[in-house]
Design a protein around this motif. Structure first.
Motif, PDB file in Angstrom:
ATOM      1  N   LEU A 278       0.834  -1.203   0.000  1.00  0.00           N
ATOM      2  CA  LEU A 278       0.000   0.000   0.000  1.00  0.00           C
ATOM      3  C   LEU A 278       0.869   1.253   0.000  1.00  0.00           C
ATOM      4  N   GLU A 279       1.961   1.215   0.755  1.00  0.00           N
ATOM      5  CA  GLU A 279       2.858   2.367   0.797  1.00  0.00           C
ATOM      6  C   GLU A 279       3.482   2.615  -0.577  1.00  0.00           C
ATOM      7  N   THR A 280       3.853   1.545  -1.266  1.00  0.00           N
ATOM      8  CA  THR A 280       4.417   1.694  -2.607  1.00  0.00           C
ATOM      9  C   THR A 280       3.403   2.299  -3.560  1.00  0.00           C
ATOM     10  N   LEU A 281       2.157   1.843  -3.495  1.00  0.00           N
ATOM     11  CA  LEU A 281       1.113   2.390  -4.356  1.00  0.00           C
ATOM     12  C   LEU A 281       0.851   3.862  -4.025  1.00  0.00           C
ATOM     13  N   ALA A 282       0.879   4.200  -2.735  1.00  0.00           N
ATOM     14  CA  ALA A 282       0.667   5.593  -2.338  1.00  0.00           C
ATOM     15  C   ALA A 282       1.806   6.477  -2.841  1.00  0.00           C
ATOM     16  N   ARG A 283       3.045   6.009  -2.713  1.00  0.00           N
ATOM     17  CA  ARG A 283       4.187   6.781  -3.231  1.00  0.00           C
ATOM     18  C   ARG A 283       4.102   6.907  -4.747  1.00  0.00           C
ATOM     19  N   PHE A 284       3.703   5.854  -5.416  1.00  0.00           N
ATOM     20  CA  PHE A 284       3.535   5.863  -6.869  1.00  0.00           C
ATOM     21  C   PHE A 284       2.536   6.941  -7.274  1.00  0.00           C
ATOM     22  N   THR A 285       1.411   6.986  -6.584  1.00  0.00           N
ATOM     23  CA  THR A 285       0.374   7.981  -6.888  1.00  0.00           C
ATOM     24  C   THR A 285       0.898   9.390  -6.675  1.00  0.00           C
ATOM     25  N   ARG A 286       1.632   9.611  -5.599  1.00  0.00           N
ATOM     26  CA  ARG A 286       2.148  10.944  -5.297  1.00  0.00           C
ATOM     27  C   ARG A 286       3.199  11.372  -6.328  1.00  0.00           C
ATOM     28  N   ALA A 305      -4.965   4.832  -6.742  1.00  0.00           N
ATOM     29  CA  ALA A 305      -4.298   3.951  -5.787  1.00  0.00           C
ATOM     30  C   ALA A 305      -5.274   2.928  -5.212  1.00  0.00           C
ATOM     31  N   ILE A 306      -6.518   3.320  -5.014  1.00  0.00           N
ATOM     32  CA  ILE A 306      -7.517   2.385  -4.478  1.00  0.00           C
ATOM     33  C   ILE A 306      -7.745   1.243  -5.457  1.00  0.00           C
ATOM     34  N   ALA A 307      -7.928   1.579  -6.746  1.00  0.00           N
ATOM     35  CA  ALA A 307      -8.102   0.543  -7.760  1.00  0.00           C
ATOM     36  C   ALA A 307      -6.849  -0.314  -7.884  1.00  0.00           C
ATOM     37  N   GLY A 308      -5.669   0.318  -7.717  1.00  0.00           N
ATOM     38  CA  GLY A 308      -4.433  -0.449  -7.756  1.00  0.00           C
ATOM     39  C   GLY A 308      -4.362  -1.472  -6.644  1.00  0.00           C
ATOM     40  N   ALA A 309      -4.726  -1.074  -5.429  1.00  0.00           N
ATOM     41  CA  ALA A 309      -4.705  -2.004  -4.298  1.00  0.00           C
ATOM     42  C   ALA A 309      -5.687  -3.147  -4.515  1.00  0.00           C
ATOM     43  N   ARG A 366      10.770   4.142  -8.847  1.00  0.00           N
ATOM     44  CA  ARG A 366      11.137   5.150  -7.858  1.00  0.00           C
ATOM     45  C   ARG A 366      10.349   4.956  -6.561  1.00  0.00           C
ATOM     46  N   ALA A 367       9.052   4.703  -6.695  1.00  0.00           N
ATOM     47  CA  ALA A 367       8.210   4.508  -5.510  1.00  0.00           C
ATOM     48  C   ALA A 367       8.673   3.290  -4.722  1.00  0.00           C
ATOM     49  N   THR A 368       9.027   2.213  -5.431  1.00  0.00           N
ATOM     50  CA  THR A 368       9.508   1.004  -4.759  1.00  0.00           C
ATOM     51  C   THR A 368      10.818   1.274  -4.034  1.00  0.00           C
TER      52      THR A 368
END
Length: 475
Positions: A278-286, A305-309, A366-368
């Motif tokens: 979830l943190e990776t998806l949140a960083r990706f979105t930002r 990010a919600i759809a990604g999760a 980058r998010a990862t």
């Protein structure tokens, strides 16, 4: 929900001594009470507590109609829906009244006549707060009749005069009397329809086909809109915009923790998704919201990010079904599947045509990397790197079970030198340290944690990685 009050007539209501308050007074007093008690008037909203919510609270205390301006996916609609929590749980109304009139404050001639004829025996019904919030998605085909009302030809045919208020079929706004009217995407209303709202917003009366009905409607009008520099579908006309007492700009969550909290709250996950995913998806979105390659006027919705999760969780559930795993746990290998289906939710700048997927892949890497640095800071992964001696490889993929992945890892005993051991079980040296850092205990959780570490080592150029349709090989 508390029990409905056991009061059935106007006489019983008067005997109970329940005070009658205007809608704005009701909201003001209830909001002040919650604030004084230290409660949260806005449950489920994250990242707006220091900015948007204080502005909204001041607007409500002032009794203003409100328009929320912001890009898509900033929680505008959710914020409006929480307003109903500031209403009294139960509110009395005259039974059979189209306009939900208060028994002690009738609006129409018909209800006034009923009060005179029936007196204390006038029937009273109770409406729950959820019934006093009305929401309308503005569409170009919305008519004045939908919002305000129109002459009912059937009532005219029954012999009533055109000027008789009883010939009117009331629209959404009058029927929401003593409640909240929320209009989503207000600029999508045709300008002539917006003009019909002017009297409702200011004089609180309605005009239908040349007939002016002096109805002191008690409604709070709230609306949402995208900023004018984004929407090409319409605009809020200046006179209507002027009638909103407060114009509040919303925004995406400012802190990473709030972004993750929104995903965790809103996503319907069909499998376990670790916090690192979830943190990776949140960083990706930002990162997408900061990228010059993305059209920032349209924004990157929290729904991305919600759809990604949800997609990542579905990938884990699919693997568990195929491989017969007892627990479905998302891993880093599943995150890549999300970008395959989410690319269409992003609007790129015109000059980036054809480069959409490379941009997404770069920002996801980058998010990862940021997640790995944050989660594994201070942890020595050198022994894991040393275990890849140039001949050893580890294969993972969408359909590789957690136990199979763990069983293929090169042994790294507690002393840090490659040797015999079973990394899938406790006692696997650096693997235990990785799992402990992320609180991973089950095989699925351990596999997810170790995959994140391997991906971080690849991004740091300490090990290699090859990916194709068959899977991903670290070595």
């Amino acid at each position: 929900m508390s029990d409905r009050p056991d009061i059935r007539t106007l006489g019983e209501l008067r005997a109970a001594g329940l005070p009658h308050r205007s809608l704005r007074q009701e909201i003001r007093e209830n909001l002040l009470r919650v604030l004084a008690e230290g409660g949260d008037p806005w449950p489920g909203l994250h990242g707006l507590g220091r900015t948007v919510l204080p502005q909204l609270e001041r607007a409500l205390l002032a009794g203003h109609d409100v328009v929320l301006l912001g890009e898509r996916g900033q929680g505008k609609t959710r914020l409006l829906r929480t307003l109903s929590g500031l209403l009294d749980e139960w509110s009395p109304a005259v039974e059979g009244s189209e306009l939900n009139e208060h028994p002690e404050e009738p609006l129409t001639q018909e209800t006034e006549r009923r009060v005179l004829l029936e007196g204390d025996e006038l029937p009273v019904v109770w409406r729950h707060r959820s019934e006093r919030y009305v929401e309308k998605l503005a569409t170009p085909d919305t008519s004045v009749a939908d919002l305000i009302g129109d002459v009912d030809p059937m009532r005219v045919a029954e012999g009533r005069r055109l000027g008789d208020p009883e010939t009117i079929h009331y629209g959404l706004v009058p029927r929401a009397n003593r409640g909240i009217v929320a209009i989503n995407e207000l600029p999508d209303l045709a300008e002539r329809i917006q003009v019909a709202m002017l009297n409702v917003m200011e004089e609180r009366d309605i005009q239908i086909r040349g007939y002016v009905l002096r109805l002191p409607l008690d409604v709070l009008v709230v609306a949402t809109a995208n900023p004018e520099d984004y929407t090409n579908r319409g605009r809020i006309i200046t006179p209507l915009q002027d009638r909103f007492g407060a114009e509040i700009r919303t925004h995406y969550p400012l802190e990473l923790e709030d972004e993750v909290a929104v995903i965790r709250q809103e996503a319907e996950l069909v499998a376990e998704v670790p916090d690192t995913i979830l943190e990776t998806l949140a960083r990706f979105t930002r990162l997408l919201r900061e990228s010059p390659a993305v059209d920032q006027r349209s924004g990157v919705s929290a729904r991305f990010a919600i759809a990604g999760a949800e997609t990542v969780a579905a990938a884990a559930l699919r693997r568990a079904a195929i491989r017969g795993e007892p627990d479905a746990v998302a891993r880093m290998v599943d995150v890549g599947t999300a970008t395959d289906v989410l690319a269409g939710k992003i609007e790129f700048e015109s000059g980036e045509e054809g480069r959409e997927r490379p941009i997404l892949d770069h920002l996801l890497r980058r998010a990862t990397a940021e997640t790995v640095r944050e989660r594994f800071r201070g942890l020595d992964l050198g022994p894991l790197v040393a275990a890849f001696d140039g001949r050893t490889t580890v294969t993972t993929g969408d359909d590789v079970a957690a136990q199979d992945f763990l069983g293929s890892l090169p042994p790294v005993p507690a002393d840090g030198e490659a040797g015999e051991g079973s990394p899938a079980e406790p006692g696997g040296g650096v693997y235990d340290e990785i799992a402990a850092r992320l609180g991973a205990t089950t095989p699925g959780q351990r596999a997810s944690a170790i995959e994140l570490a391997l991906e971080g080592l690849f991004l740091a150029q300490r090990i290699s990685k090859d990916s194709d349709e068959e899977g991903t090989v670290y070595g």
